[in-house]
Scaffold this motif. Structure first.
Motif, PDB file in Angstrom:
ATOM      1  N   PHE A 140      -7.402  11.030  -3.468  1.00 49.34           N
ATOM      2  CA  PHE A 140      -7.174   9.654  -3.039  1.00 49.34           C
ATOM      3  C   PHE A 140      -8.416   9.079  -2.368  1.00 49.34           C
ATOM      4  CE2 PHE A 140      -2.998  11.581  -3.161  1.00 49.34           C
ATOM      5  CZ  PHE A 140      -2.175  10.582  -3.671  1.00 49.34           C
ATOM      6  N   ASP A 141      -8.821   7.893  -2.805  1.00 48.32           N
ATOM      7  CA  ASP A 141      -9.831   7.096  -2.109  1.00 48.32           C
ATOM      8  C   ASP A 141      -9.120   6.169  -1.128  1.00 48.32           C
ATOM      9  OD1 ASP A 141     -11.430   8.250  -4.047  1.00 48.32           O
ATOM     10  OD2 ASP A 141     -12.523   6.412  -4.506  1.00 48.32           O
ATOM     11  N   SER A 142      -9.727   5.970   0.030  1.00 42.34           N
ATOM     12  CA  SER A 142      -9.172   5.033   1.004  1.00 42.34           C
ATOM     13  C   SER A 142     -10.286   4.587   1.937  1.00 42.34           C
ATOM     14  CB  SER A 142      -8.032   5.682   1.808  1.00 42.34           C
ATOM     15  OG  SER A 142      -8.524   6.764   2.595  1.00 42.34           O
ATOM     16  N   ALA A 143      -9.985   3.622   2.787  1.00 43.15           N
ATOM     17  CA  ALA A 143     -10.958   3.136   3.762  1.00 43.15           C
ATOM     18  C   ALA A 143     -10.253   2.836   5.074  1.00 43.15           C
ATOM     19  CB  ALA A 143     -11.673   1.886   3.249  1.00 43.15           C
ATOM     20  N   MET A 144     -10.905   3.166   6.156  1.00 40.14           N
ATOM     21  CA  MET A 144     -10.362   2.933   7.492  1.00 40.14           C
ATOM     22  C   MET A 144      -9.847   1.503   7.625  1.00 40.14           C
ATOM     23  SD  MET A 144     -10.479   5.154  10.171  1.00 40.14           S
ATOM     24  CE  MET A 144     -12.056   5.981  10.272  1.00 40.14           C
ATOM     25  N   MET A 145      -8.596   1.368   8.020  1.00 41.04           N
ATOM     26  CA  MET A 145      -7.931   0.079   8.262  1.00 41.04           C
ATOM     27  C   MET A 145      -7.849  -0.804   7.015  1.00 41.04           C
ATOM     28  SD  MET A 145      -9.100  -0.877  12.163  1.00 41.04           S
ATOM     29  CE  MET A 145     -10.846  -0.629  11.915  1.00 41.04           C
ATOM     30  N   GLY A 146      -8.139  -0.241   5.852  1.00 44.93           N
ATOM     31  CA  GLY A 146      -7.982  -0.994   4.610  1.00 44.93           C
ATOM     32  C   GLY A 146      -9.054  -2.024   4.340  1.00 44.93           C
ATOM     33  N   ALA A 201       0.810  -1.223   0.000  1.00 47.94           N
ATOM     34  CA  ALA A 201       0.000   0.000   0.000  1.00 47.94           C
ATOM     35  C   ALA A 201       0.841   1.270   0.000  1.00 47.94           C
ATOM     36  CB  ALA A 201      -0.948  -0.010   1.192  1.00 47.94           C
ATOM     37  N   GLY A 202       1.852   1.335   0.862  1.00 49.32           N
ATOM     38  CA  GLY A 202       2.660   2.536   0.953  1.00 49.32           C
ATOM     39  C   GLY A 202       3.373   2.872  -0.345  1.00 49.32           C
ATOM     40  N   LYS A 203       3.862   1.842  -1.014  1.00 49.02           N
ATOM     41  CA  LYS A 203       4.552   2.056  -2.292  1.00 49.02           C
ATOM     42  C   LYS A 203       3.590   2.565  -3.359  1.00 49.02           C
ATOM     43  CE  LYS A 203       7.691  -1.797  -1.271  1.00 49.02           C
ATOM     44  NZ  LYS A 203       8.121  -3.165  -1.668  1.00 49.02           N
ATOM     45  N   GLY A 258      -7.994  -5.751  -0.207  1.00 44.74           N
ATOM     46  CA  GLY A 258      -8.508  -4.610   0.534  1.00 44.74           C
ATOM     47  C   GLY A 258      -8.187  -3.269  -0.097  1.00 44.74           C
ATOM     48  N   ASN A 259      -8.841  -2.244   0.449  1.00 41.76           N
ATOM     49  CA  ASN A 259      -8.580  -0.873   0.047  1.00 41.76           C
ATOM     50  C   ASN A 259      -7.263  -0.380   0.635  1.00 41.76           C
ATOM     51  OD1 ASN A 259     -11.033   0.283  -1.437  1.00 41.76           O
ATOM     52  ND2 ASN A 259     -11.998  -0.747   0.295  1.00 41.76           N
ATOM     53  N   ILE A 260      -6.802   0.743   0.142  1.00 50.02           N
ATOM     54  CA  ILE A 260      -5.704   1.446   0.782  1.00 50.02           C
ATOM     55  C   ILE A 260      -6.191   1.904   2.154  1.00 50.02           C
ATOM     56  CG2 ILE A 260      -4.314   3.558   0.711  1.00 50.02           C
ATOM     57  CD1 ILE A 260      -3.362   1.495  -1.315  1.00 50.02           C
ATOM     58  N   ALA A 261      -5.423   1.653   3.184  1.00 48.54           N
ATOM     59  CA  ALA A 261      -5.814   2.055   4.532  1.00 48.54           C
ATOM     60  C   ALA A 261      -5.663   3.563   4.703  1.00 48.54           C
ATOM     61  CB  ALA A 261      -4.965   1.324   5.565  1.00 48.54           C
ATOM     62  N   THR A 262      -6.709   4.202   5.219  1.00 49.34           N
ATOM     63  CA  THR A 262      -6.676   5.649   5.430  1.00 49.34           C
ATOM     64  C   THR A 262      -5.537   6.037   6.361  1.00 49.34           C
ATOM     65  OG1 THR A 262      -9.075   5.701   5.139  1.00 49.34           O
ATOM     66  CG2 THR A 262      -8.048   7.637   6.130  1.00 49.34           C
ATOM     67  N   GLU A 263      -5.275   5.216   7.387  1.00 52.77           N
ATOM     68  CA  GLU A 263      -4.192   5.502   8.323  1.00 52.77           C
ATOM     69  C   GLU A 263      -2.850   5.631   7.611  1.00 52.77           C
ATOM     70  OE1 GLU A 263      -7.222   2.966  10.568  1.00 52.77           O
ATOM     71  OE2 GLU A 263      -6.489   3.210   8.518  1.00 52.77           O
ATOM     72  N   GLU A 264      -2.597   4.722   6.675  1.00 47.78           N
ATOM     73  CA  GLU A 264      -1.320   4.760   5.958  1.00 47.78           C
ATOM     74  C   GLU A 264      -1.253   5.956   5.014  1.00 47.78           C
ATOM     75  OE1 GLU A 264       1.976   1.854   4.081  1.00 47.78           O
ATOM     76  OE2 GLU A 264       0.054   1.017   4.699  1.00 47.78           O
ATOM     77  N   LEU A 265      -2.390   6.262   4.373  1.00 47.36           N
ATOM     78  CA  LEU A 265      -2.445   7.426   3.487  1.00 47.36           C
ATOM     79  C   LEU A 265      -2.181   8.710   4.266  1.00 47.36           C
ATOM     80  CD1 LEU A 265      -3.095   8.781   0.760  1.00 47.36           C
ATOM     81  CD2 LEU A 265      -5.523   8.651   1.377  1.00 47.36           C
ATOM     82  N   LEU A 266      -2.821   8.854   5.431  1.00 46.30           N
ATOM     83  CA  LEU A 266      -2.623  10.055   6.238  1.00 46.30           C
ATOM     84  C   LEU A 266      -1.184  10.174   6.722  1.00 46.30           C
ATOM     85  CD1 LEU A 266      -5.896  10.140   8.388  1.00 46.30           C
ATOM     86  CD2 LEU A 266      -5.360  11.447   6.318  1.00 46.30           C
ATOM     87  N   ALA A 267      -0.605   9.064   7.129  1.00 47.19           N
ATOM     88  CA  ALA A 267       0.786   9.088   7.584  1.00 47.19           C
ATOM     89  C   ALA A 267       1.719   9.561   6.478  1.00 47.19           C
ATOM     90  CB  ALA A 267       1.195   7.698   8.076  1.00 47.19           C
TER      91      ALA A 267
END
Length: 285
Positions: free
Chosen positions: A229-235, A214-216, A248-257
């Motif tokens: 960016f679309d994302s979802a809580m905890m992916g 996800a991060g990459k 799963g989706n991209i985790a919102t936590e990782e996107l925000l970080a």
């Protein structure tokens, strides 16, 4: 002038593939918490066949329970046909209608029981509905990075269908990695190519991924110029019409970080985010 980040949180995508029905009141309580976080948009529900997506059969009821009195967050509903677009557009609370347009003929049939050419006609009618009802149409380019069905794929095919949609008046296009098969290198190439070809369009990404990648993938899209960016809580989530095993989706936590590391000016209320996340843990565990 710098392009602002637009964060689209996707509780609809997180919920839709779950087998057990989430009570209407629970859905509404979760979305009401998300409305306080500071996202640009919530992809909150869908007006599609309840046989196809049973989890979303109560979208109208959920909408009636939402408190929009103190939020700047906009609501987006997914629709699959003209009937769904007409129904969604009748609600003043909804700002955006989202339509999945597949560049894979096999997936277009699987997802909406329609050919790509017919889907183009549907988009034309949807755009007209949106203009009359003062809504904005968001079209998702599904299977934008290839497909597992053997249908031809190339960035030129993607460009061609994007061009046809733009001719119809579509101004927001989201590049969707429906099955999570895209590599970071491919995301970088495709996003940069399309942004260069159609700079007048608001481009977004709706990526599915394993947590490891996800991060990459976020970095690849961001570095290529994407700011939506679309994302979802905890992916949580994924497309139940794509494969038997959801990615799963991209985790919102990782996107925000990632975006905080880039010192982007975000509008997120961290305490409200944590409140919403706590409820998400209860719902999805």
């Amino acid at each position: 002038m710098l392009t602002p980040i637009k964060l689209i949180e996707c509780p609809r995508d997180a919920m839709q593939g779950l087998h057990d029905f989430i009570p209407t009141e629970t859905k509404a309580a979760y979305i009401n918490k998300l409305l306080k976080v500071g996202f640009h948009t919530l992809d909150f529900g869908s007006f599609v066949s309840p046989k196809a997506i049973p989890q979303m059969r109560d979208t109208k009821e959920v909408l009636s329970l939402l408190d929009l009195s103190e939020t700047k967050t906009k609501l987006l509903a997914i629709v699959a046909n003209v009937r769904g677009a007409e129904e969604a557009a009748s609600f003043p609370e909804i700002s955006y209608l989202g339509f999945p347009f597949s560049i894979s003929e096999t997936f277009q049939q699987r997802n909406a029981n329609s050919s790509i050419e017919n889907a183009l006609l549907v988009v034309k009618e949807m755009h007209s509905i949106c203009e009359k009802k003062e809504k904005t149409l968001v079209v998702y380019l599904s299977m934008a990075f290839g497909n597992p069905y053997g249908d031809n794929w190339s960035v030129e095919i993607l460009e061609n269908w994007a061009s046809e949609l733009i001719k119809l008046g579509v101004k927001i296009l989201s590049i969707a990695d429906t099955t999570g098969m895209a590599t970071p290198e491919q995301i970088s190439e495709v996003v940069a190519y399309l942004l260069n070809k159609f700079p007048q369009i608001e481009w977004g990404v709706h990526l599915h991924s394993t947590p490891f990648e996800a991060g990459k993938k976020i970095k690849a899209a961001y570095d290529a110029g994407c700011r939506r960016f679309d994302s979802a809580m905890m992916g949580f989530g994924g497309c139940p019409m794509a494969t038997d095993e959801l990615t799963g989706n991209i985790a919102t936590e990782e996107l925000l970080a990632f975006l905080n590391h880039k010192e982007e000016n975000l509008t997120i209320d961290n305490s409200k985010f944590n409140e919403a996340r706590s409820l998400a843990v209860e719902i999805f565990s």
